[in-house]
Design a protein around this motif. Structure first.
Motif, PDB file in Angstrom:
ATOM      1  N   PHE A 218      -0.815   4.184   0.906  1.00  0.00           N
ATOM      2  CA  PHE A 218      -0.071   3.090   0.275  1.00  0.00           C
ATOM      3  C   PHE A 218      -0.862   2.500  -0.888  1.00  0.00           C
ATOM      4  CE2 PHE A 218       0.936  -1.466  -0.046  1.00  0.00           C
ATOM      5  CZ  PHE A 218       2.292  -1.383  -0.328  1.00  0.00           C
ATOM      6  N   LEU A 219      -2.163   2.322  -0.697  1.00  0.00           N
ATOM      7  CA  LEU A 219      -3.028   1.787  -1.737  1.00  0.00           C
ATOM      8  C   LEU A 219      -3.014   2.705  -2.962  1.00  0.00           C
ATOM      9  CD1 LEU A 219      -4.887  -0.719  -1.899  1.00  0.00           C
ATOM     10  CD2 LEU A 219      -6.773   0.745  -1.141  1.00  0.00           C
ATOM     11  N   ARG A 220      -3.063   4.007  -2.720  1.00  0.00           N
ATOM     12  CA  ARG A 220      -3.041   4.970  -3.830  1.00  0.00           C
ATOM     13  C   ARG A 220      -1.661   5.006  -4.507  1.00  0.00           C
ATOM     14  NH1 ARG A 220      -6.641   9.639  -0.751  1.00  0.00           N
ATOM     15  NH2 ARG A 220      -8.663   8.940  -1.574  1.00  0.00           N
ATOM     16  N   ALA A 221      -0.610   4.863  -3.714  1.00  0.00           N
ATOM     17  CA  ALA A 221       0.733   4.821  -4.297  1.00  0.00           C
ATOM     18  C   ALA A 221       0.894   3.608  -5.204  1.00  0.00           C
ATOM     19  CB  ALA A 221       1.787   4.799  -3.186  1.00  0.00           C
ATOM     20  N   ALA A 222       0.323   2.481  -4.789  1.00  0.00           N
ATOM     21  CA  ALA A 222       0.377   1.279  -5.623  1.00  0.00           C
ATOM     22  C   ALA A 222      -0.431   1.469  -6.899  1.00  0.00           C
ATOM     23  CB  ALA A 222      -0.146   0.073  -4.835  1.00  0.00           C
ATOM     24  N   ALA A 223      -1.613   2.075  -6.778  1.00  0.00           N
ATOM     25  CA  ALA A 223      -2.458   2.306  -7.963  1.00  0.00           C
ATOM     26  C   ALA A 223      -1.767   3.233  -8.956  1.00  0.00           C
ATOM     27  CB  ALA A 223      -3.801   2.889  -7.536  1.00  0.00           C
ATOM     28  N   MET A 235       7.287   3.486  -2.876  1.00  0.00           N
ATOM     29  CA  MET A 235       5.933   3.324  -2.339  1.00  0.00           C
ATOM     30  C   MET A 235       5.923   3.533  -0.830  1.00  0.00           C
ATOM     31  SD  MET A 235       4.759   0.067  -4.670  1.00  0.00           S
ATOM     32  CE  MET A 235       3.293  -0.262  -3.729  1.00  0.00           C
ATOM     33  N   ALA A 236       6.939   3.031  -0.142  1.00  0.00           N
ATOM     34  CA  ALA A 236       7.024   3.226   1.309  1.00  0.00           C
ATOM     35  C   ALA A 236       7.188   4.709   1.641  1.00  0.00           C
ATOM     36  CB  ALA A 236       8.188   2.414   1.876  1.00  0.00           C
ATOM     37  N   ARG A 237       8.000   5.396   0.848  1.00  0.00           N
ATOM     38  CA  ARG A 237       8.213   6.825   1.096  1.00  0.00           C
ATOM     39  C   ARG A 237       6.924   7.613   0.879  1.00  0.00           C
ATOM     40  NH1 ARG A 237      11.354   7.946  -2.976  1.00  0.00           N
ATOM     41  NH2 ARG A 237       9.615   8.809  -4.152  1.00  0.00           N
ATOM     42  N   ASP A 238       6.186   7.316  -0.194  1.00  0.00           N
ATOM     43  CA  ASP A 238       4.945   8.036  -0.472  1.00  0.00           C
ATOM     44  C   ASP A 238       3.899   7.809   0.611  1.00  0.00           C
ATOM     45  OD1 ASP A 238       6.146   8.922  -2.746  1.00  0.00           O
ATOM     46  OD2 ASP A 238       4.887   7.795  -4.147  1.00  0.00           O
ATOM     47  N   ALA A 239       3.892   6.611   1.198  1.00  0.00           N
ATOM     48  CA  ALA A 239       2.912   6.302   2.241  1.00  0.00           C
ATOM     49  C   ALA A 239       3.412   6.652   3.634  1.00  0.00           C
ATOM     50  CB  ALA A 239       2.541   4.823   2.181  1.00  0.00           C
ATOM     51  N   ASP A 240       4.685   7.067   3.720  1.00  0.00           N
ATOM     52  CA  ASP A 240       5.312   7.410   4.988  1.00  0.00           C
ATOM     53  C   ASP A 240       5.282   6.231   5.961  1.00  0.00           C
ATOM     54  OD1 ASP A 240       6.684   8.992   6.777  1.00  0.00           O
ATOM     55  OD2 ASP A 240       4.873   9.924   7.613  1.00  0.00           O
ATOM     56  N   ILE A 241       5.723   5.080   5.461  1.00  0.00           N
ATOM     57  CA  ILE A 241       5.785   3.874   6.290  1.00  0.00           C
ATOM     58  C   ILE A 241       7.150   3.217   6.099  1.00  0.00           C
ATOM     59  CG2 ILE A 241       3.303   3.418   6.260  1.00  0.00           C
ATOM     60  CD1 ILE A 241       3.761   1.426   4.016  1.00  0.00           C
ATOM     61  N   ALA A 242       7.468   2.271   6.963  1.00  0.00           N
ATOM     62  CA  ALA A 242       8.737   1.554   6.869  1.00  0.00           C
ATOM     63  C   ALA A 242       8.721   0.609   5.671  1.00  0.00           C
ATOM     64  CB  ALA A 242       8.993   0.768   8.145  1.00  0.00           C
ATOM     65  N   PRO A 243       9.863   0.392   5.025  1.00  0.00           N
ATOM     66  CA  PRO A 243       9.921  -0.532   3.875  1.00  0.00           C
ATOM     67  C   PRO A 243       9.398  -1.927   4.199  1.00  0.00           C
ATOM     68  CG  PRO A 243      11.934   0.775   3.986  1.00  0.00           C
ATOM     69  CD  PRO A 243      11.154   1.087   5.228  1.00  0.00           C
ATOM     70  N   ASN A 244       9.678  -2.431   5.396  1.00  0.00           N
ATOM     71  CA  ASN A 244       9.176  -3.760   5.763  1.00  0.00           C
ATOM     72  C   ASN A 244       7.651  -3.785   5.846  1.00  0.00           C
ATOM     73  OD1 ASN A 244      11.691  -4.923   5.856  1.00  0.00           O
ATOM     74  ND2 ASN A 244      11.928  -4.731   8.071  1.00  0.00           N
ATOM     75  N   ILE A 252      -0.174  -8.629   1.134  1.00  0.00           N
ATOM     76  CA  ILE A 252      -1.586  -8.773   1.469  1.00  0.00           C
ATOM     77  C   ILE A 252      -2.459  -8.338   0.301  1.00  0.00           C
ATOM     78  CG2 ILE A 252      -3.411  -7.889   2.975  1.00  0.00           C
ATOM     79  CD1 ILE A 252      -1.245  -7.798   5.201  1.00  0.00           C
ATOM     80  N   LEU A 253      -2.094  -7.251  -0.369  1.00  0.00           N
ATOM     81  CA  LEU A 253      -2.836  -6.833  -1.561  1.00  0.00           C
ATOM     82  C   LEU A 253      -2.792  -7.919  -2.629  1.00  0.00           C
ATOM     83  CD1 LEU A 253      -1.800  -3.082  -2.053  1.00  0.00           C
ATOM     84  CD2 LEU A 253      -3.895  -3.986  -1.044  1.00  0.00           C
ATOM     85  N   GLN A 254      -1.644  -8.535  -2.781  1.00  0.00           N
ATOM     86  CA  GLN A 254      -1.493  -9.591  -3.777  1.00  0.00           C
ATOM     87  C   GLN A 254      -2.337 -10.807  -3.403  1.00  0.00           C
ATOM     88  OE1 GLN A 254       2.535 -10.987  -4.190  1.00  0.00           O
ATOM     89  NE2 GLN A 254       2.135 -12.058  -6.117  1.00  0.00           N
ATOM     90  N   ALA A 255      -2.281 -11.205  -2.145  1.00  0.00           N
ATOM     91  CA  ALA A 255      -3.020 -12.385  -1.694  1.00  0.00           C
ATOM     92  C   ALA A 255      -4.524 -12.151  -1.662  1.00  0.00           C
ATOM     93  CB  ALA A 255      -2.540 -12.799  -0.304  1.00  0.00           C
ATOM     94  N   SER A 256      -4.933 -10.900  -1.549  1.00  0.00           N
ATOM     95  CA  SER A 256      -6.357 -10.571  -1.478  1.00  0.00           C
ATOM     96  C   SER A 256      -6.969 -10.311  -2.853  1.00  0.00           C
ATOM     97  CB  SER A 256      -6.572  -9.343  -0.584  1.00  0.00           C
ATOM     98  OG  SER A 256      -6.104  -9.585   0.723  1.00  0.00           O
ATOM     99  N   GLY A 257      -6.194 -10.496  -3.916  1.00  0.00           N
ATOM    100  CA  GLY A 257      -6.735 -10.345  -5.258  1.00  0.00           C
ATOM    101  C   GLY A 257      -6.877  -8.907  -5.704  1.00  0.00           C
ATOM    102  N   ILE A 258      -6.076  -8.006  -5.147  1.00  0.00           N
ATOM    103  CA  ILE A 258      -6.138  -6.595  -5.533  1.00  0.00           C
ATOM    104  C   ILE A 258      -5.055  -6.256  -6.558  1.00  0.00           C
ATOM    105  CG2 ILE A 258      -6.044  -4.208  -4.685  1.00  0.00           C
ATOM    106  CD1 ILE A 258      -8.507  -5.756  -3.804  1.00  0.00           C
ATOM    107  N   VAL A 259      -3.868  -6.814  -6.402  1.00  0.00           N
ATOM    108  CA  VAL A 259      -2.788  -6.541  -7.345  1.00  0.00           C
ATOM    109  C   VAL A 259      -2.203  -7.853  -7.864  1.00  0.00           C
ATOM    110  CG1 VAL A 259      -2.200  -4.354  -6.210  1.00  0.00           C
ATOM    111  CG2 VAL A 259      -0.931  -6.455  -5.623  1.00  0.00           C
ATOM    112  N   TYR A 260      -1.526  -7.744  -9.000  1.00  0.00           N
ATOM    113  CA  TYR A 260      -0.869  -8.885  -9.648  1.00  0.00           C
ATOM    114  C   TYR A 260       0.558  -8.484  -9.955  1.00  0.00           C
ATOM    115  CZ  TYR A 260       0.327 -12.030 -13.569  1.00  0.00           C
ATOM    116  OH  TYR A 260       0.941 -12.920 -14.402  1.00  0.00           O
ATOM    117  N   LEU A 261       1.494  -9.369  -9.641  1.00  0.00           N
ATOM    118  CA  LEU A 261       2.891  -9.122  -9.942  1.00  0.00           C
ATOM    119  C   LEU A 261       3.300  -9.973 -11.131  1.00  0.00           C
ATOM    120  CD1 LEU A 261       4.555  -8.954  -6.389  1.00  0.00           C
ATOM    121  CD2 LEU A 261       3.649  -7.088  -7.809  1.00  0.00           C
ATOM    122  N   LEU A 262       3.671  -9.310 -12.221  1.00  0.00           N
ATOM    123  CA  LEU A 262       4.148  -9.994 -13.418  1.00  0.00           C
ATOM    124  C   LEU A 262       5.644 -10.200 -13.284  1.00  0.00           C
ATOM    125  CD1 LEU A 262       3.605 -11.040 -16.317  1.00  0.00           C
ATOM    126  CD2 LEU A 262       4.090  -8.709 -17.127  1.00  0.00           C
TER     127      LEU A 262
END
Length: 407
Positions: A218-223, A235-244, A252-262
């Motif tokens: 998931f982290l790599r799909a986001a990157a 992104m959920a499909r690439d990581a093979d996880i549920a959309p939720n 969590i990535l956003q709150a942890s200072g890893i990603v920013y949503l414009l």
């Protein structure tokens, strides 16, 4: 080696305005180093990374508060939210400015406790990695960015030209202070350790990740999607996880200072504007590592070349605001006809449009969508095209091409 940070003035101002200062940001961006550098000799330093200290803070927070003398700097406060009510009680008894300085790497954990316990008593600031100005030892000269002719011309006294490969070496390396501590610091080893530590210590606690490989996917799909419209289903499909699950992990990535949503600019004046945010990694070096670009040269000629340059520019502009203690009034424009403007900075009711291009030959064609802003019924200020040009070039009476070296 200490690198002077633009944030110093904001911290000194906020730290002596509020009884509590909370400095948040991703791990390893220099929060502790910065606050310890600014701390006066009598300020006590306590790290909750120490298991014995953490146990005391969690099991007997009242005794913890008695043991350590004020003023105090408590590092990684998110590990012991039990302390926050006692910080509140101490502040209410003796509301002197600057008594508590706190750092935290997980806003996701912190904000609920802070909002409930310390409302009106705390100044909250977010630190990112080193800006280019800070890397050049010009942190104190850095100012918020606007694409006005006067503001950009002032930057010529600070800026320094650099060529294409120097730029991509900086993008590929990233902005974590540790990477600049030694001349031959092993970049790959740093990011490998960073990802492992981040997975093991932070995400496991926050998200209860059962399958760490799924989270890494998931982290790599986001990157891989930095600079693109957020598409949670892909992104959920690439990581093979549920959309939720993907939605939870992204928050969590956003709150942890890893990603920013414009966020997109949206108004009731026109219903044709999209409402999907754009995703940006807050450190281009981590982004390049996760997407497995082995060198700056390969990154520059590869498929992510334009997107990661756009990411680097957006984050540099973001740092100019956040590190000055200012909210970044950033948006992008995109309508349902896929006509897009990369960045809108809105200040005092005026819209300043900016395009971000990997080109050394900007033209009026690059700003063709600026005229769409007339339909928004707001004043439109001077604009710019931030690109690889070497000197300022007027494109129209109100728009100029701006060298990326001025950031």
């Amino acid at each position: 080696m200490y690198i002077t940070r633009t944030f110093e003035q904001s911290i000194q101002s906020s730290g002596f305005q509020f009884p509590v200062l909370l400095l948040t940001g991703a791990r390893q961006v220099g929060k502790t180093t910065l606050l310890r550098h600014l701390s006066e000799a009598e300020r006590t330093y306590v790290s909750l990374d120490d298991p014995l200290v953490l146990r005391l803070a969690k099991e007997d927070p009242a005794l913890f508060m008695q043991r350590y003398q004020l003023p105090i700097l408590i590092d990684e406060i998110q590990y012991a939210p039990e302390l926050l009510p006692y910080v509140k009680m101490s502040v209410d008894k003796n509301p002197q400015p600057g008594m508590f300085w706190l750092t935290g790497s997980q806003q996701f954990h912190l904000m609920k406790g802070v909002s409930e316990s310390l409302a009106g008593r705390v100044g909250i600031l977010q630190l990112l990695g080193l800006s280019r100005m800070e890397i050049m030892n010009l942190g104190k000269e850095s100012q918020v960015f606007l694409p006005t002719f006067e503001s950009v011309r002032r930057r010529f006294s600070w800026g320094d030209t650099f060529n294409l490969m120097e730029l991509y070496r900086l993008i590929w390396k990233g902005a974590f202070p540790a990477l600049f501590a030694y001349e031959n610091f092993n970049r790959d080893l740093f990011y490998s350790s960073y990802v492992q530590t981040y997975l093991q210590r932070d995400i496991r606690d926050l998200a209860r990740v059962g399958d760490q490989m799924s989270f890494l996917r998931f982290l790599r799909a986001a990157a891989a999607r930095t600079g693109q419209l957020l598409n949670m289903a892909d992104m959920a499909r690439d990581a093979d996880i549920a959309p939720n699950t993907a939605k939870s992990w992204l928050s969590i990535l956003q709150a942890s200072g890893i990603v920013y949503l414009l966020e997109p600019y949206h108004t009731n004046v026109t219903k044709r504007l999209v409402k999907t945010p754009k995703l940006y990694f807050l450190d281009t070096g981590l982004c390049a590592y996760l997407t497995e670009w082995s060198s700056p040269e390969n990154l520059e000629v590869g498929a992510m070349s334009g997107a990661i340059l756009e990411t680097w520019i957006i984050i540099e502009l973001l740092k100019s605001y956040w590190h000055s203690g200012r909210r970044a009034p950033f948006y992008y424009y995109r309508d349902k006809d896929k006509k897009e403007i990369d960045l809108l900075i809105i200040q005092d009711g005026t819209i300043y449009p900016i395009e971000l291009k990997k080109t050394a030959s900007p033209s009026k064609h690059d700003i063709r969508h600026f005229r769409l802003l007339d339909r928004l019924k707001h004043p439109v200020g001077q604009g710019g095209v931030i690109c690889l040009i070497e000197r300022l070039l007027p494109l129209t009476e109100s728009v100029q091409a701006i060298p990326v070296s001025l950031l």
